[in-house]
Scaffold this active site. Structure first.
Site, short mmCIF file in Angstrom:
data_model
loop_
_atom_site.label_atom_id
_atom_site.label_comp_id
_atom_site.label_asym_id
_atom_site.label_seq_id
_atom_site.Cartn_x
_atom_site.Cartn_y
_atom_site.Cartn_z
N ARG A 1 1.08 -1.19 -0.01
CA ARG A 1 -0.24 -0.28 -0.26
C ARG A 1 0.37 1.27 -0.09
O ARG A 1 1.03 2.06 0.32
CB ARG A 1 -1.37 -0.16 1.39
N SER B 1 -11.19 -0.58 4.32
CA SER B 1 -9.39 -0.57 5.23
C SER B 1 -9.55 0.58 6.03
O SER B 1 -8.44 1.54 5.18
CB SER B 1 -8.24 -1.36 4.90
N GLU C 1 -4.24 3.43 7.25
CA GLU C 1 -3.48 3.15 5.98
C GLU C 1 -4.23 4.93 4.87
O GLU C 1 -3.73 4.80 3.95
CB GLU C 1 -4.93 2.23 5.44
C1 LIG Z 1 -15.15 0.56 -0.02
C2 LIG Z 1 -14.26 0.55 -0.21
C3 LIG Z 1 -13.21 -0.67 -0.50
C4 LIG Z 1 -11.75 -0.16 -0.65
N1 LIG Z 1 -11.34 -1.26 -0.77
C5 LIG Z 1 -9.58 -1.32 -1.78
C6 LIG Z 1 -8.65 -2.93 -1.46
O1 LIG Z 1 -9.29 -3.98 -1.58
N2 LIG Z 1 -7.59 -2.08 -1.51
C7 LIG Z 1 -6.50 -1.15 -1.86
O2 LIG Z 1 -5.41 -1.13 -1.94
N3 LIG Z 1 -7.62 0.14 -1.05
C8 LIG Z 1 -8.99 -0.25 -0.79
N4 LIG Z 1 -9.96 1.04 -0.79
C9 LIG Z 1 -8.39 1.96 -1.22
C10 LIG Z 1 -9.13 2.78 -2.11
O3 LIG Z 1 -10.01 3.18 -3.31
C11 LIG Z 1 -7.94 3.05 -2.86
O4 LIG Z 1 -6.85 3.88 -2.03
C12 LIG Z 1 -7.49 3.83 -4.10
O5 LIG Z 1 -6.41 3.51 -4.65
C13 LIG Z 1 -7.44 5.54 -3.60
O6 LIG Z 1 -7.53 5.74 -5.01
P1 LIG Z 1 -8.05 7.42 -4.81
O7 LIG Z 1 -8.52 7.53 -6.37
O8 LIG Z 1 -9.79 7.34 -4.08
O9 LIG Z 1 -7.25 8.61 -3.88
P2 LIG Z 1 -7.66 9.25 -3.35
O10 LIG Z 1 -7.74 8.84 -2.01
O11 LIG Z 1 -8.44 11.09 -4.22
O12 LIG Z 1 -5.79 9.75 -2.11
C14 LIG Z 1 -5.31 8.74 -2.21
C15 LIG Z 1 -3.57 9.60 -1.79
O13 LIG Z 1 -4.08 9.57 -3.08
C16 LIG Z 1 -3.28 11.01 -3.60
N5 LIG Z 1 -2.90 11.04 -4.80
C17 LIG Z 1 -4.25 10.39 -5.79
N6 LIG Z 1 -4.52 10.69 -7.19
C18 LIG Z 1 -3.00 11.08 -6.97
C19 LIG Z 1 -2.28 11.86 -8.16
N7 LIG Z 1 -3.06 11.56 -9.83
N8 LIG Z 1 -1.50 11.85 -8.30
C20 LIG Z 1 -0.49 12.03 -6.93
N9 LIG Z 1 -1.64 11.81 -5.79
C21 LIG Z 1 -2.41 11.69 -6.03
C22 LIG Z 1 -4.29 12.17 -2.68
O14 LIG Z 1 -3.60 13.25 -2.80
C23 LIG Z 1 -3.92 11.44 -1.18
O15 LIG Z 1 -2.96 11.57 -0.82
C24 LIG Z 1 -11.44 1.20 -0.57
C25 LIG Z 1 -11.83 1.94 -0.19
C26 LIG Z 1 -13.44 2.39 -0.22
C27 LIG Z 1 -14.34 3.05 -0.08
#
Ligand SMILES: Cc1cc2nc3c(=O)[nH]c(=O)nc-3n(C[C@H](O)[C@H](O)[C@H](O)COP(=O)(O)OP(=O)(O)OC[C@H]3O[C@@H](n4cnc5c(N)ncnc54)[C@H](O)[C@@H]3O)c2cc1C
Length: 314
Positions: free
Chosen positions: A172, A222, A292
């Protein structure tokens, strides 16, 4: 600030004092002083150069699915990448995806083309950029194992290209979690397969979550990383904390590592509940849980491009 950014020629959408809560899956948080969605990569570079020049703190928002925004919101600029920079191209078994593309949409497009390797991504509600940053995964599957190249803009707006090794993917995490810049695209290596089988496996990953996780309620997935040799959910459950509530934030009775928002939960509620769970797990099991999710609050991010760590250290 609004006018000043517009005067650079920035042509994407800009909104002042924009609500961030609806842009996160936890549905929590105050406003962004300025929220801007760049129209393309040049627009993004323009915004970064402007923020750098003006000393405006900036952050990047994907789909907000791993993010807690403080109740006071954040000052400075939030660059929203979701649904912009969302191009997708295939060349044989290679995909090139923009950072703003939804991760499940990428998984579905691969399944439709009979390309295997991202079946696990179906139920992970982030963007491709967020999935790179977090090295999103599910059990033994990790996005980083499929990524061959990442295109990244540093805080000064200069483009860099990193191969998989240079991305420093870990559990992660990746180098991009600490380096100041923006992921704009990823190249992904897939394998030929049979479309129907890939589709049913993708669906299976999505369906299995519905029976084990409270996907019907707002959360960040998580809350804690998996501690070595154990599961955060098991430890929290063993402390008798399932159902524990602070305000409208609850340790899900369905899955103890999901803290759900029952309606009017706040960031302060989340932080209080998280701290209590950490304390109890430490007291009962001697395990220090590691968060996380990312938290936007308190300290502002550094703003200057010249603070970017040395990119030539590989
Ligand atoms: C119901 C649910 C289930 C989930 N299951 C999983 C799972 O099974 N496995 C898992 O790994 N995760 C899971 N997640 C967590 C999440 O979906 C992941 O971590 C996902 O990769 C986050 O992506 P995001 O675009 O939403 O990032 P955001 O939440 O928008 O951002 C997260 C971080 O990344 C940075 N960021 C985002 N995009 C960029 C970019 N293009 N450039 C630079 N920085 C950036 C942001 O500034 C922030 O610091 C789950 C979440 C939910 C709500």
């Amino acid at each position: 600030m609004f006018e000043s950014l517009r005067q650079t020629g920035f042509c994407g959408e800009i909104e002042a004092e924009a609500a961030l809560a609806p842009l996160t899956t936890w549905r929590i948080g105050g406003p962004a002083e300025l929220l801007a969605s760049p129209a393309d990569e040049d627009d993004l570079a323009r915004a970064l150069a402007w923020a750098d020049g003006e000393g405006v703190p900036w952050r990047v928002l994907g789909n907000g699915s791993n993010l807690l925004v403080s109740d006071q919101g954040v000052r400075g600029l939030v660059l929203r990448i979701r649904r912009v920079l969302d191009q997708l191209e295939f060349d044989g078994t290679t995909a090139r995806a923009g950072a703003g593309l939804s991760f499940p949409a990428l998984a579905n497009a691969c399944a439709s083309r009979g390309l295997a390797g991202l079946e696990f991504a179906g139920g992970i509600p982030g963007t491709v950029g967020g999935a790179v940053i977090m090295n999103a995964g599910w059990h033994e599957h990790e996005f980083g194992n499929r990524v061959t190249e990442v295109r990244w803009l540093d805080a000064g707006g200069t483009v860099h290209s990193f191969n998989r090794k240079e991305c420093r993917f870990g559990y992660r995490t990746s180098r991009f979690r600490s380096d100041r810049g923006v992921v704009v695209a990823a190249t992904i290596q897939l394998e030929e397969g049979e479309s129907g089988r890939i589709r049913s496996q993708t669906d299976m990953f999505v369906d299995s979550r519905k029976t084990n996780q409270p996907t019907h309620l707002p959360s960040c997935g998580s809350v804690f990383l998996k501690p070595p040799g154990d599961f955060a959910g098991r430890l929290i459950d063993a402390c008798g904390l399932k159902g524990r509530r602070v305000g409208d934030i609850q340790v899900s009775p369905m899955h103890a590592n999901f803290f759900v928002n029952l309606g009017r939960g706040s960031a302060d509620n989340v932080l209080e509940l998280v701290a209590e769970v950490e304390r109890q797990v430490r007291d009962q099991f001697g395990v220090d849980l590691v968060r996380e999710f990312e938290y936007w609050g308190g300290e502002e991010p550094s703003v200057r491009g010249d603070q970017v760590p040395d990119l030539l250290d590989e």
